[in-house]
Design a protein around this motif. Structure first.
Motif, PDB file in Angstrom:
ATOM      1  N   GLU A 238      -0.052  -3.351   4.766  1.00  0.00           N
ATOM      2  CA  GLU A 238       0.033  -2.427   5.601  1.00  0.00           C
ATOM      3  C   GLU A 238       1.272  -2.177   6.167  1.00  0.00           C
ATOM      4  N   HIS A 239       1.667  -3.602   6.989  1.00  0.00           N
ATOM      5  CA  HIS A 239       2.763  -3.747   7.533  1.00  0.00           C
ATOM      6  C   HIS A 239       4.007  -3.439   6.517  1.00  0.00           C
ATOM      7  N   GLU A 242       4.419   0.471   5.678  1.00  0.00           N
ATOM      8  CA  GLU A 242       4.806   1.138   6.805  1.00  0.00           C
ATOM      9  C   GLU A 242       6.177   1.127   7.100  1.00  0.00           C
ATOM     10  N   THR A 282       1.203   9.142   3.451  1.00  0.00           N
ATOM     11  CA  THR A 282       1.651  10.236   4.561  1.00  0.00           C
ATOM     12  C   THR A 282       0.810  11.488   4.506  1.00  0.00           C
TER      13      THR A 282
END
Length: 298
Positions: A238-239, A242, A282
């Protein structure tokens, strides 16, 4: 429209030497005395700085954007930004205050490495302003005033004195940051998260897998993921994702590069996969996001 999308392959980046009135390359401090200065080269043009920027504002009302957040300068506020964030100057007005800038090279000097661990440098909230009570304003006025005097003289041990002042300044600002922060965790064990985030910032365009970063940190992918999730509440992937999405959004807003060109710059060999990746994270296609965000910024 508050910005001018870049037709070049990269968003313009300014070095400290270019921004400093004296051409300083590592450290600079200057007082703004209400002069009206508008640099046509970066007004309304998306750009990055390669240095940390701190500004104590006595009076001013300029408006600017840091990534996707607008800020209007206000008296008795402290503003700050980190290297590589995309900024746009929308409205420039005369300002009084003191501005301090220094590069990553400054943080690598002997005795300064510890500063990198401070909240005001780490900036986990991605914040850019601190509200100052009268006592805070007085303290910072006096401290930055002393730094300004020291910087502009040739006393013995000048650099050592300045380093001491910077230490006090950043610790004081970090205390204010924590007081005003919404997400800073008090857990002392966030060292791995900081290292992991730093590696992502350096390699996001070439390394997309957890295993890539696990190799850099000499850990197994599973162990890295477990510890990152423990320290941040989010998985390692996820990091990584992102950070890729943030950079993609920056380029979709601030450049006229096609989605295919952006995909290539960010290390996606297949632009169709980039399209699916961006939409999954998104909820919008790259083209839809570009249209929507530019309409918002009119």
């Amino acid at each position: 429209m508050i910005f001018s999308p870049q037709k070049d392959v990269a968003i313009k980046q300014y070095s400290l030497q270019e921004s400093s009135s004296l051409g300083n390359t590592v450290f600079d401090i200057v007082e703004a005395k209400g002069e009206f200065i508008r640099r046509k080269s970066n007004f309304l043009v998306p750009h990055r700085k390669d240095f940390y920027f701190f500004c104590l504002v006595r009076n001013g009302s300029s408006r600017h954007w840091v990534d996707f957040v607008p800020y209007t300068l206000q008296p008795n506020m402290f503003y700050f930004s980190s290297p590589q964030q995309v900024q746009v100057k929308e409205k420039t007005e005369p300002m009084t205050g003191i501005m301090l800038s220094f590069t990553e090279e400054y943080l690598q000097l002997e005795g300064n490495q510890v500063l990198r661990k401070l909240p005001i440098i780490q900036n986990p909230d991605n914040a850019h302003e601190l509200a100052l009570a009268p006592a805070h304003m007085q303290f910072l006025e006096e401290l930055l005033g002393k730094m300004l005097v020291e910087f502009n003289t040739e006393h013995s041990w000048r650099n050592t004195m300045l380093q001491s002042y910077v230490n006090v300044l950043l610790i004081y600002l970090s205390r204010l940051y924590i007081d005003q922060s919404q997400t800073v965790q008090r857990s002392p064990d966030r060292g791995l998260l900081k290292k992991f985030s730093a590696f992502i910032d350096s390699h996001y365009s070439t390394l997309h897998q957890v295993a890539d970063y696990a190799d850099l940190l000499n850990l197994t992918p599973g162990h890295l993921n477990d510890r990152i999730k423990q320290q941040s509440g989010k998985t390692a992937i996820e990091h990584i994702h992102e950070r890729l999405v943030l950079e993609a959004k920056r380029r979709l807003l601030h450049t006229d590069l096609s989605a295919k060109e952006i995909a290539w710059q960010l290390g996606f060999e297949d632009d169709a996969y980039f399209h699916r990746f961006f939409k999954r994270l998104t909820g919008e296609t790259p083209a839809t996001f570009r249209t929507t965000i530019r309409e918002m910024y009119h």
